[in-house]
Motif scaffolding. Structure first.
Motif, PDB file in Angstrom:
ATOM      1  N   THR A  20     -10.522   8.482   1.526  1.00 49.73           N
ATOM      2  CA  THR A  20      -9.540   9.028   2.476  1.00 49.73           C
ATOM      3  C   THR A  20      -8.197   9.228   1.799  1.00 49.73           C
ATOM      4  O   THR A  20      -7.541  10.266   1.978  1.00 49.73           O
ATOM      5  CB  THR A  20      -9.386   8.086   3.679  1.00 49.73           C
TER       6      THR A  20
ATOM      7  N   LEU B  59      -7.106   0.964   7.186  1.00 49.13           N
ATOM      8  CA  LEU B  59      -6.960   0.667   5.766  1.00 49.13           C
ATOM      9  C   LEU B  59      -6.132   1.701   5.015  1.00 49.13           C
ATOM     10  O   LEU B  59      -5.814   1.497   3.842  1.00 49.13           O
ATOM     11  CB  LEU B  59      -8.348   0.563   5.111  1.00 49.13           C
ATOM     12  N   THR B  60      -5.813   2.814   5.654  1.00 49.93           N
ATOM     13  CA  THR B  60      -4.979   3.828   4.991  1.00 49.93           C
ATOM     14  C   THR B  60      -3.637   3.995   5.691  1.00 49.93           C
ATOM     15  O   THR B  60      -2.964   5.011   5.512  1.00 49.93           O
ATOM     16  CB  THR B  60      -5.713   5.180   4.943  1.00 49.93           C
TER      17      THR B  60
ATOM     18  N   GLN C 152     -11.738   3.827   2.250  1.00 51.04           N
ATOM     19  CA  GLN C 152     -10.295   3.798   2.005  1.00 51.04           C
ATOM     20  C   GLN C 152      -9.896   4.706   0.851  1.00 51.04           C
ATOM     21  O   GLN C 152      -8.997   5.541   0.984  1.00 51.04           O
ATOM     22  CB  GLN C 152      -9.847   2.364   1.720  1.00 51.04           C
TER      23      GLN C 152
ATOM     24  N   ARG D 237       0.826  -1.200   0.000  1.00 55.65           N
ATOM     25  CA  ARG D 237       0.000   0.000   0.000  1.00 55.65           C
ATOM     26  C   ARG D 237       0.863   1.254   0.000  1.00 55.65           C
ATOM     27  O   ARG D 237       0.559   2.241  -0.694  1.00 55.65           O
ATOM     28  CB  ARG D 237      -0.915  -0.019   1.218  1.00 55.65           C
TER      29      ARG D 237
END
Length: 325
Positions: free
Chosen positions: A187, A274-275, A184, A99
Motif C-alpha cells: 500500500t 498500518l499506513t 502495509q 512511520r
C-alpha cells in the motif's frame, strides 16, 4: 561690490552638477510612509481571519473532552492537557510519528533524485523535446489530487488493473489478481509512486529554470580543464544551486509530511491502520472515532513538528548566509 559678494556671484548654483548641493528630492519620488503595509493589509487580515481563527479554535478544542455526548448536550468540558498527555504517552502515537518520518524521508529522497535528474535532462535537450517534456510535466503536476488518486487506484486494481495485467504478461504470473492494498508495504508502494509522480514535475521544472542562471563560461572552463560530467555538477552546478536544493527539499518535506488526500483515498490508512500518517491518524481519531478533542490535539502536535522542521531549515539558511559573508 565686496569680495564676499563677488565670490557668491561666481559660485556654481546648487544642483548644477558641478559640486553644488544636490537639489531637494521631489516628494513624488518617495513612497509615502506606511503604503507598503497598507497594500499587504487586506491579504494579512484575510490570512489571519481564515487560518488564524481556525487554528485558535482547533487549539481550544484540544484542551477539551469533545465527544458526541458533549455536542448533543452543548456542554464544554475542559480537561487541560489530558489529551496531549494521553498522546505523548501512547506508543501508537509514536509509532505513527515514526512511520510518518520514514514515509516522508523515502518520498523526499526519491522526489529530489528523480526531479533533479529530469531537470538536468531538460537543460540538455533541444528546444522541441524540452517543450514536449515540459508540457508533460506541467500536465502531470496540474492534475487534481483526487483525480490522480482515482487513476492510480484503477492502475493498481486487483482485478482490472493495468499493472497486474502487464506484470502477468511479462512473466510474473503470481501478480495476477494481486491486491496491492492488502499489505502495509504494498500500500505504501502505491502511495509513494503516486506522490512521487505528482511532485517530481515541480522539482524538475524549477531546477531547469535555476540552471539557466548559471554562466555558461563556467561550464566551458570546466570542459577545457577536462572535468567529467559528475565533476562539472559537483564543482559548478551544485554550488550555484545549493540554495535551490535547500529550499526545494524543505518544501517537499513539508508537503509530504502533511499529505492527507493520497494516503486516505488509496486505502483510508489501512490495512488495519498500518499506513496511517499523522494527518490521517488525526482525522481517524477525530472524525472516525468522534473524539474531536483528541484529534485536535494530534493535529496541534503535528503542527509543532512542522514548526520544529521549519526552525531547523531557517537555522541552515542563516548558517549558509553567514558562510557566504
Amino acid at each position: 561690490m565686496s569680495a564676499q559678494t563677488e565670490e557668491a556671484a561666481v559660485r556654481p548654483a546648487a544642483g548644477d552638477g558641478k559640486g553644488g548641493a544636490p537639489p531637494p528630492e521631489s516628494p513624488r519620488g518617495r513612497p509615502l510612509p506606511g503604503v507598503p503595509y497598507l497594500l499587504i493589509l487586506p491579504t494579512a487580515v484575510l490570512t489571519v481571519g481564515v487560518l488564524g481563527w481556525t487554528l485558535v479554535q482547533n487549539g481550544l478544542m484540544s484542551f477539551q473532552t469533545l465527544n458526541p455526548r458533549q455536542l448533543i448536550r452543548h456542554v464544554t468540558e475542559w480537561t487541560g492537557i489530558d489529551n496531549y498527555r494521553e498522546q505523548l504517552t501512547s506508543s501508537e502515537f509514536w509509532h505513527v510519528a515514526a512511520r510518518s518520518l520514514v514515509f516522508t524521508a523515502v518520498n523526499v529522497v526519491l522526489i529530489m533524485l528523480l526531479g533533479c535528474a529530469i531537470g538536468l535532462l531538460l537543460a540538455r535537450l533541444g528546444s522541441k523535446l524540452r517543450l514536449l517534456l515540459s508540457a508533460a510535466l506541467v500536465l502531470a503536476w496540474a492534475m487534481p489530487v483526487v483525480a490522480a488518486t482515482t487513476v492510480f487506484q484503477w492502475l493498481f486494481d486487483q482485478r482490472f488493473g493495468v499493472v497486474n495485467y502487464a506484470l502477468d504478461k511479462l512473466g510474473w504470473h503470481s501478480m495476477h489478481g494481486y491486491s496491492w492494498t492488502s499489505g502495509q508495504l504494498s500500500t505504501f508502494f502505491v502511495i509513494t509512486v503516486l506522490i512521487v509522480w505528482q511532485s517530481v514535475p515541480f522539482v524538475a521544472v524549477n531546477l531547469y529554470a535555476a540552471t539557466t542562471t548559471i554562466p555558461r563560461e563556467l561550464y566551458e572552463a570546466a570542459a577545457l580543464d577536462g572535468a567529467t560530467a559528475w565533476r562539472r555538477f559537483t564543482s559548478v552546478t551544485f554550488p550555484f544551486l545549493k540554495p535551490f536544493f535547500l529550499a526545494t527539499t524543505f518544501l517537499e518535506v513539508i508537503w509530504i509530511f502533511k499529505a492527507f488526500t493520497q494516503v486516505f483515498a488509496v486505502n483510508e490508512g489501512g490495512p488495519d491502520r498500518l499506513t496511517e500518517t499523522l494527518p490521517v491518524y488525526a482525522f481517524q481519531e477525530g472524525m472516525g472515532s468522534q473524539h474531536f478533542g483528541v484529534g485536535a490535539a494530534i493535529s496541534i502536535l503535528t503542527i509543532v513538528m512542522l514548526l520544529a522542521m521549519t526552525a531547523y531549515y531557517l537555522r541552515l539558511v542563516l548558517k549558509q548566509e553567514e558562510d557566504e559573508l
